[in-house]
Write a protein that holds these residues in place. Structure first.
Motif, PDB file in Angstrom:
ATOM      1  N   SER A 192       0.824  -1.189   0.000  1.00 13.29           N
ATOM      2  CA  SER A 192       0.000   0.000   0.000  1.00 13.29           C
ATOM      3  C   SER A 192       0.867   1.252   0.000  1.00 13.29           C
ATOM      4  O   SER A 192       0.581   2.212  -0.705  1.00 13.29           O
ATOM      5  N   LEU A 193       1.932   1.250   0.781  1.00 12.17           N
ATOM      6  CA  LEU A 193       2.849   2.388   0.808  1.00 12.17           C
ATOM      7  C   LEU A 193       3.492   2.570  -0.565  1.00 12.17           C
ATOM      8  O   LEU A 193       3.566   3.688  -1.085  1.00 12.17           O
ATOM      9  N   LYS A 194       3.933   1.463  -1.170  1.00 12.03           N
ATOM     10  CA  LYS A 194       4.536   1.539  -2.511  1.00 12.03           C
ATOM     11  C   LYS A 194       3.510   2.038  -3.532  1.00 12.03           C
ATOM     12  O   LYS A 194       3.824   2.873  -4.379  1.00 12.03           O
ATOM     13  N   THR A 195       2.289   1.522  -3.440  1.00 17.28           N
ATOM     14  CA  THR A 195       1.232   1.932  -4.359  1.00 17.28           C
ATOM     15  C   THR A 195       0.952   3.415  -4.213  1.00 17.28           C
ATOM     16  O   THR A 195       0.845   4.139  -5.203  1.00 17.28           O
ATOM     17  N   ASN A 196       0.845   3.879  -2.978  1.00 15.51           N
ATOM     18  CA  ASN A 196       0.545   5.295  -2.756  1.00 15.51           C
ATOM     19  C   ASN A 196       1.708   6.199  -3.124  1.00 15.51           C
ATOM     20  O   ASN A 196       1.492   7.313  -3.593  1.00 15.51           O
ATOM     21  N   LEU A 197       2.922   5.733  -2.967  1.00 18.00           N
ATOM     22  CA  LEU A 197       4.081   6.509  -3.408  1.00 18.00           C
ATOM     23  C   LEU A 197       4.063   6.628  -4.935  1.00 18.00           C
ATOM     24  O   LEU A 197       4.273   7.713  -5.488  1.00 18.00           O
ATOM     25  N   PHE A 198       3.772   5.532  -5.619  1.00 20.59           N
ATOM     26  CA  PHE A 198       3.646   5.569  -7.074  1.00 20.59           C
ATOM     27  C   PHE A 198       2.538   6.538  -7.484  1.00 20.59           C
ATOM     28  O   PHE A 198       2.714   7.356  -8.391  1.00 20.59           O
ATOM     29  N   ARG A 199       1.375   6.435  -6.813  1.00 21.60           N
ATOM     30  CA  ARG A 199       0.262   7.319  -7.132  1.00 21.60           C
ATOM     31  C   ARG A 199       0.660   8.786  -6.952  1.00 21.60           C
ATOM     32  O   ARG A 199       0.349   9.628  -7.795  1.00 21.60           O
ATOM     33  N   PHE A 200       1.312   9.094  -5.843  1.00 19.80           N
ATOM     34  CA  PHE A 200       1.725  10.475  -5.572  1.00 19.80           C
ATOM     35  C   PHE A 200       2.668  10.979  -6.661  1.00 19.80           C
ATOM     36  O   PHE A 200       2.491  12.086  -7.189  1.00 19.80           O
ATOM     37  N   ILE A 201       3.648  10.184  -7.028  1.00 24.25           N
ATOM     38  CA  ILE A 201       4.616  10.589  -8.059  1.00 24.25           C
ATOM     39  C   ILE A 201       3.919  10.746  -9.412  1.00 24.25           C
ATOM     40  O   ILE A 201       4.116  11.741 -10.120  1.00 24.25           O
ATOM     41  N   PHE A 202       3.084   9.789  -9.785  1.00 28.71           N
ATOM     42  CA  PHE A 202       2.362   9.835 -11.061  1.00 28.71           C
ATOM     43  C   PHE A 202       1.515  11.102 -11.154  1.00 28.71           C
ATOM     44  O   PHE A 202       1.599  11.852 -12.136  1.00 28.71           O
ATOM     45  N   ILE A 203       0.705  11.345 -10.137  1.00 33.65           N
ATOM     46  CA  ILE A 203      -0.200  12.502 -10.136  1.00 33.65           C
ATOM     47  C   ILE A 203       0.595  13.805 -10.110  1.00 33.65           C
ATOM     48  O   ILE A 203       0.284  14.750 -10.842  1.00 33.65           O
ATOM     49  N   SER A 204       1.625  13.860  -9.293  1.00 33.53           N
ATOM     50  CA  SER A 204       2.416  15.086  -9.149  1.00 33.53           C
ATOM     51  C   SER A 204       3.150  15.442 -10.439  1.00 33.53           C
ATOM     52  O   SER A 204       3.114  16.595 -10.886  1.00 33.53           O
ATOM     53  N   VAL A 205       3.813  14.470 -11.035  1.00 34.81           N
ATOM     54  CA  VAL A 205       4.562  14.735 -12.262  1.00 34.81           C
ATOM     55  C   VAL A 205       3.611  15.128 -13.392  1.00 34.81           C
ATOM     56  O   VAL A 205       3.838  16.124 -14.096  1.00 34.81           O
ATOM     57  N   LEU A 206       2.541  14.371 -13.556  1.00 33.56           N
ATOM     58  CA  LEU A 206       1.587  14.696 -14.620  1.00 33.56           C
ATOM     59  C   LEU A 206       0.938  16.053 -14.365  1.00 33.56           C
ATOM     60  O   LEU A 206       0.765  16.851 -15.293  1.00 33.56           O
ATOM     61  N   GLY A 207       0.604  16.350 -13.124  1.00 35.37           N
ATOM     62  CA  GLY A 207       0.011  17.643 -12.797  1.00 35.37           C
ATOM     63  C   GLY A 207       0.941  18.805 -13.101  1.00 35.37           C
ATOM     64  O   GLY A 207       0.525  19.830 -13.652  1.00 35.37           O
ATOM     65  N   VAL A 208       2.204  18.655 -12.759  1.00 38.22           N
ATOM     66  CA  VAL A 208       3.181  19.705 -13.055  1.00 38.22           C
ATOM     67  C   VAL A 208       3.311  19.892 -14.573  1.00 38.22           C
ATOM     68  O   VAL A 208       3.339  21.022 -15.073  1.00 38.22           O
ATOM     69  N   LEU A 209       3.357  18.807 -15.310  1.00 36.98           N
ATOM     70  CA  LEU A 209       3.443  18.902 -16.775  1.00 36.98           C
ATOM     71  C   LEU A 209       2.206  19.582 -17.358  1.00 36.98           C
ATOM     72  O   LEU A 209       2.314  20.397 -18.285  1.00 36.98           O
TER      73      LEU A 209
END
Length: 188
Positions: A22-39
């Motif tokens: 769950s921690l790994k999944t949520n870390l992936f989710r945070f990175i995915f959303i953050s990077v895409l949002g910044v772009l």
């Protein structure tokens, strides 16, 4: 007694493994959303102000347009997770996700206007930090909702996602004349 304690140990290992995943999944989710949002903050400009690109990315510096930077990455991630992991997702996945998105967007709006009211102006570094805090709030709230009975049905959650998508599309080019939609870089 020994068999019972062995099962408890096994159950504990499984639980620990699920928490790590769950921690790994949520870390992936945070990175995915953050990077895409910044772009997405820059894609409209990069596209030469393409109207279709503007539906999904910020076309100005209004608070409303910045909510897209949280919403559309979450929407894309939701679609991908349903398609790729559908049967492995919690029963409350979509209602929890939608409530998380709403909490994250609400946190950004409240945080932005609170900071602006207290400080008297916008600071880019604080706005960027507020975006990441909104993503974290959304994921935190989503994860808390998995363990509780849903406030929304899955169909209602899907309807909220559709309604928000339509609202973002319509208000991108036909915004109401209220503060949430004003671009602070052009004045009032």
């Amino acid at each position: 007694y020994e068999i019972g304690s062995g099962l408890v140990g096994s159950e504990m290992c499984i639980r620990d493994s699920e928490e790590s995943m769950s921690l790994k999944t949520n870390l992936f989710r945070f990175i995915f959303i953050s990077v895409l949002g910044v772009l997405l903050h820059f894609t409209y400009e990069w596209s030469g102000d393409n109207a279709v690109v503007g539906l999904f990315s910020a076309v100005n510096e209004s608070t409303w347009e910045h909510l897209k930077l949280l919403f559309f990455p979450f929407l894309l991630l939701t679609i991908l997770e349903v398609l790729l992991r559908g049967n492995m997702l919690p029963e409350q996945f979509l209602p929890a996700r939608v409530l998380g998105i709403l909490a994250g967007m609400g946190g950004i709006v409240v945080g932005f206007y609170t900071l602006r009211g207290v400080l008297g102006r916008n600071y880019d570094a604080l706005n960027i930090a507020l975006y990441f805090a909104g993503v974290l709030l959304a994921l935190f709230f989503e994860n808390k909702r998995y363990r509780k009975s849903s406030l929304l049905s899955t169909k209602a959650a899907a309807a909220v996602l559709l309604l928000l998508t339509v609202a973002f599309f319509v208000f991108t080019y036909c915004p109401p004349d209220i503060g949430l939609f004003w671009d602070p870089t052009v004045g009032l």
